[in-house]
Design a protein around this motif. Structure first.
Motif, PDB file in Angstrom:
ATOM      1  N   ASP A 177       0.829  -1.211   0.000  1.00 38.30           N
ATOM      2  CA  ASP A 177       0.000   0.000   0.000  1.00 38.30           C
ATOM      3  C   ASP A 177       0.858   1.253   0.000  1.00 38.30           C
ATOM      4  O   ASP A 177       0.610   2.192  -0.766  1.00 38.30           O
ATOM      5  CB  ASP A 177      -0.931  -0.021   1.211  1.00 38.30           C
ATOM      6  N   ILE A 178       1.887   1.273   0.827  1.00 36.90           N
ATOM      7  CA  ILE A 178       2.751   2.447   0.911  1.00 36.90           C
ATOM      8  C   ILE A 178       3.520   2.649  -0.393  1.00 36.90           C
ATOM      9  O   ILE A 178       3.652   3.779  -0.878  1.00 36.90           O
ATOM     10  CB  ILE A 178       3.705   2.333   2.113  1.00 36.90           C
ATOM     11  N   SER A 179       4.012   1.564  -0.986  1.00 33.77           N
ATOM     12  CA  SER A 179       4.752   1.707  -2.238  1.00 33.77           C
ATOM     13  C   SER A 179       3.837   2.179  -3.365  1.00 33.77           C
ATOM     14  O   SER A 179       4.252   2.969  -4.208  1.00 33.77           O
ATOM     15  CB  SER A 179       5.461   0.411  -2.605  1.00 33.77           C
ATOM     16  N   LEU A 180       2.583   1.740  -3.366  1.00 30.00           N
ATOM     17  CA  LEU A 180       1.637   2.211  -4.380  1.00 30.00           C
ATOM     18  C   LEU A 180       1.311   3.688  -4.168  1.00 30.00           C
ATOM     19  O   LEU A 180       1.257   4.468  -5.131  1.00 30.00           O
ATOM     20  CB  LEU A 180       0.356   1.380  -4.345  1.00 30.00           C
ATOM     21  N   LYS A 181       1.124   4.100  -2.929  1.00 30.89           N
ATOM     22  CA  LYS A 181       0.871   5.520  -2.642  1.00 30.89           C
ATOM     23  C   LYS A 181       2.059   6.377  -3.059  1.00 30.89           C
ATOM     24  O   LYS A 181       1.880   7.484  -3.583  1.00 30.89           O
ATOM     25  CB  LYS A 181       0.569   5.717  -1.159  1.00 30.89           C
ATOM     26  N   LEU A 182       3.268   5.884  -2.836  1.00 33.65           N
ATOM     27  CA  LEU A 182       4.461   6.607  -3.255  1.00 33.65           C
ATOM     28  C   LEU A 182       4.495   6.759  -4.772  1.00 33.65           C
ATOM     29  O   LEU A 182       4.788   7.843  -5.290  1.00 33.65           O
ATOM     30  CB  LEU A 182       5.720   5.886  -2.769  1.00 33.65           C
ATOM     31  N   ALA A 183       4.176   5.692  -5.500  1.00 37.98           N
ATOM     32  CA  ALA A 183       4.166   5.751  -6.961  1.00 37.98           C
ATOM     33  C   ALA A 183       3.115   6.747  -7.463  1.00 37.98           C
ATOM     34  O   ALA A 183       3.366   7.503  -8.404  1.00 37.98           O
ATOM     35  CB  ALA A 183       3.910   4.369  -7.544  1.00 37.98           C
ATOM     36  N   VAL A 184       1.956   6.774  -6.833  1.00 39.70           N
ATOM     37  CA  VAL A 184       0.905   7.717  -7.236  1.00 39.70           C
ATOM     38  C   VAL A 184       1.356   9.153  -6.974  1.00 39.70           C
ATOM     39  O   VAL A 184       1.144  10.044  -7.816  1.00 39.70           O
ATOM     40  CB  VAL A 184      -0.413   7.391  -6.502  1.00 39.70           C
ATOM     41  N   GLN A 185       1.987   9.391  -5.838  1.00 40.71           N
ATOM     42  CA  GLN A 185       2.462  10.741  -5.538  1.00 40.71           C
ATOM     43  C   GLN A 185       3.574  11.161  -6.495  1.00 40.71           C
ATOM     44  O   GLN A 185       3.640  12.325  -6.901  1.00 40.71           O
ATOM     45  CB  GLN A 185       2.941  10.829  -4.090  1.00 40.71           C
ATOM     46  N   MET A 186       4.442  10.222  -6.867  1.00 41.42           N
ATOM     47  CA  MET A 186       5.476  10.530  -7.855  1.00 41.42           C
ATOM     48  C   MET A 186       4.841  10.924  -9.179  1.00 41.42           C
ATOM     49  O   MET A 186       5.253  11.896  -9.818  1.00 41.42           O
ATOM     50  CB  MET A 186       6.401   9.328  -8.055  1.00 41.42           C
ATOM     51  N   ARG A 187       3.837  10.173  -9.590  1.00 42.59           N
ATOM     52  CA  ARG A 187       3.138  10.488 -10.835  1.00 42.59           C
ATOM     53  C   ARG A 187       2.507  11.868 -10.761  1.00 42.59           C
ATOM     54  O   ARG A 187       2.598  12.666 -11.699  1.00 42.59           O
ATOM     55  CB  ARG A 187       2.060   9.446 -11.116  1.00 42.59           C
ATOM     56  N   ASN A 188       1.868  12.182  -9.634  1.00 40.55           N
ATOM     57  CA  ASN A 188       1.240  13.487  -9.475  1.00 40.55           C
ATOM     58  C   ASN A 188       2.258  14.616  -9.570  1.00 40.55           C
ATOM     59  O   ASN A 188       2.002  15.646 -10.207  1.00 40.55           O
ATOM     60  CB  ASN A 188       0.494  13.559  -8.140  1.00 40.55           C
ATOM     61  N   LYS A 189       3.413  14.443  -8.950  1.00 42.50           N
ATOM     62  CA  LYS A 189       4.448  15.481  -8.990  1.00 42.50           C
ATOM     63  C   LYS A 189       5.010  15.651 -10.396  1.00 42.50           C
ATOM     64  O   LYS A 189       5.281  16.773 -10.825  1.00 42.50           O
ATOM     65  CB  LYS A 189       5.583  15.166  -8.013  1.00 42.50           C
ATOM     66  N   LEU A 210       3.387  15.042 -13.202  1.00 38.54           N
ATOM     67  CA  LEU A 210       2.353  15.727 -13.979  1.00 38.54           C
ATOM     68  C   LEU A 210       2.274  17.208 -13.639  1.00 38.54           C
ATOM     69  O   LEU A 210       2.101  18.047 -14.531  1.00 38.54           O
ATOM     70  CB  LEU A 210       0.990  15.071 -13.748  1.00 38.54           C
ATOM     71  N   GLU A 211       2.405  17.559 -12.361  1.00 41.28           N
ATOM     72  CA  GLU A 211       2.403  18.966 -11.973  1.00 41.28           C
ATOM     73  C   GLU A 211       3.581  19.703 -12.594  1.00 41.28           C
ATOM     74  O   GLU A 211       3.433  20.833 -13.077  1.00 41.28           O
ATOM     75  CB  GLU A 211       2.464  19.099 -10.453  1.00 41.28           C
ATOM     76  N   ALA A 212       4.741  19.077 -12.601  1.00 42.39           N
ATOM     77  CA  ALA A 212       5.922  19.704 -13.201  1.00 42.39           C
ATOM     78  C   ALA A 212       5.728  19.880 -14.698  1.00 42.39           C
ATOM     79  O   ALA A 212       6.055  20.940 -15.260  1.00 42.39           O
ATOM     80  CB  ALA A 212       7.167  18.855 -12.916  1.00 42.39           C
ATOM     81  N   TYR A 213       5.184  18.870 -15.362  1.00 39.82           N
ATOM     82  CA  TYR A 213       4.920  18.960 -16.807  1.00 39.82           C
ATOM     83  C   TYR A 213       3.935  20.082 -17.103  1.00 39.82           C
ATOM     84  O   TYR A 213       4.140  20.877 -18.020  1.00 39.82           O
ATOM     85  CB  TYR A 213       4.378  17.622 -17.319  1.00 39.82           C
ATOM     86  N   GLN A 214       2.857  20.159 -16.325  1.00 38.01           N
ATOM     87  CA  GLN A 214       1.871  21.213 -16.542  1.00 38.01           C
ATOM     88  C   GLN A 214       2.460  22.596 -16.295  1.00 38.01           C
ATOM     89  O   GLN A 214       2.136  23.549 -17.009  1.00 38.01           O
ATOM     90  CB  GLN A 214       0.653  20.978 -15.643  1.00 38.01           C
ATOM     91  N   GLU A 215       3.327  22.709 -15.313  1.00 34.00           N
ATOM     92  CA  GLU A 215       3.971  23.989 -15.049  1.00 34.00           C
ATOM     93  C   GLU A 215       4.884  24.392 -16.208  1.00 34.00           C
ATOM     94  O   GLU A 215       4.911  25.557 -16.606  1.00 34.00           O
ATOM     95  CB  GLU A 215       4.784  23.908 -13.752  1.00 34.00           C
ATOM     96  N   ILE A 216       5.593  23.443 -16.760  1.00 36.30           N
ATOM     97  CA  ILE A 216       6.454  23.720 -17.913  1.00 36.30           C
ATOM     98  C   ILE A 216       5.605  24.133 -19.112  1.00 36.30           C
ATOM     99  O   ILE A 216       5.955  25.066 -19.844  1.00 36.30           O
ATOM    100  CB  ILE A 216       7.338  22.499 -18.242  1.00 36.30           C
ATOM    101  N   MET A 217       4.482  23.466 -19.309  1.00 32.08           N
ATOM    102  CA  MET A 217       3.617  23.803 -20.450  1.00 32.08           C
ATOM    103  C   MET A 217       2.982  25.180 -20.289  1.00 32.08           C
ATOM    104  O   MET A 217       2.641  25.824 -21.285  1.00 32.08           O
ATOM    105  CB  MET A 217       2.534  22.736 -20.622  1.00 32.08           C
ATOM    106  N   ARG A 218       2.820  25.663 -19.072  1.00 31.67           N
ATOM    107  CA  ARG A 218       2.247  26.992 -18.847  1.00 31.67           C
ATOM    108  C   ARG A 218       3.256  28.114 -19.042  1.00 31.67           C
ATOM    109  O   ARG A 218       2.876  29.281 -19.141  1.00 31.67           O
ATOM    110  CB  ARG A 218       1.677  27.080 -17.437  1.00 31.67           C
ATOM    111  N   MET A 219       4.532  27.759 -19.089  1.00 31.52           N
ATOM    112  CA  MET A 219       5.569  28.797 -19.255  1.00 31.52           C
ATOM    113  C   MET A 219       5.446  29.447 -20.626  1.00 31.52           C
ATOM    114  O   MET A 219       5.203  28.778 -21.625  1.00 31.52           O
ATOM    115  CB  MET A 219       6.960  28.187 -19.122  1.00 31.52           C
ATOM    116  N   GLN A 220       5.651  30.763 -20.636  1.00 31.52           N
ATOM    117  CA  GLN A 220       5.614  31.480 -21.899  1.00 31.52           C
ATOM    118  C   GLN A 220       7.020  31.547 -22.471  1.00 31.52           C
ATOM    119  O   GLN A 220       7.988  31.771 -21.756  1.00 31.52           O
ATOM    120  CB  GLN A 220       5.067  32.873 -21.682  1.00 31.52           C
ATOM    121  N   VAL A 221       7.087  31.353 -23.761  1.00 32.61           N
ATOM    122  CA  VAL A 221       8.388  31.355 -24.423  1.00 32.61           C
ATOM    123  C   VAL A 221       8.647  32.702 -25.056  1.00 32.61           C
ATOM    124  O   VAL A 221       7.856  33.383 -25.526  1.00 32.61           O
ATOM    125  CB  VAL A 221       8.466  30.262 -25.505  1.00 32.61           C
TER     126      VAL A 221
END
Length: 100
Positions: free
Chosen positions: A75-87, A89-100
């Motif tokens: 359970d803990i390892s699955l929660k860790l994997a989900v949180q890694m995925r969330n982070k 995705l958040e980083a990817y979305q932040e990069i996509m919001r950057m203006q060039v």
């Protein structure tokens, strides 16, 4: 009992840095390899917990505490994997919001 943190998994599979003349993307896989092995670790923890529950149901094992520990590790390892995925995705979305 083994440590199940992401940092410990990454330390186990880390590779030495490439020589200064080598290209940044080598054939060793780097992040993709580390991520794949971390996901394999999550999968093996889930399979181990499933096997422990099956052994309890069939009467092969009577150690309820060991089965609960295996289930919590999974359970803990699955929660860790989900949180890694969330982070990621958040980083990817932040990069996509950057203006060039």
């Amino acid at each position: 009992m083994s440590d199940i943190t992401l940092l410990s998994h990454l330390r186990q599979i880390s590779t030495p840095p490439a020589p200064s003349g080598a290209p940044a993307q080598g054939g060793n896989g780097g992040f993709a390899k580390a991520l794949g092995e971390a996901l394999d670790s999550v999968n093996s923890a889930q399979a181990e917990a499933d096997l422990a529950v099956e052994q309890l149901q069939t009467g092969e094992s009577r150690n309820l505490h060991e089965i609960m520990i295996a289930m919590e590790k999974a359970d803990i390892s699955l929660k860790l994997a989900v949180q890694m995925r969330n982070k990621v995705l958040e980083a990817y979305q932040e990069i996509m919001r950057m203006q060039v």
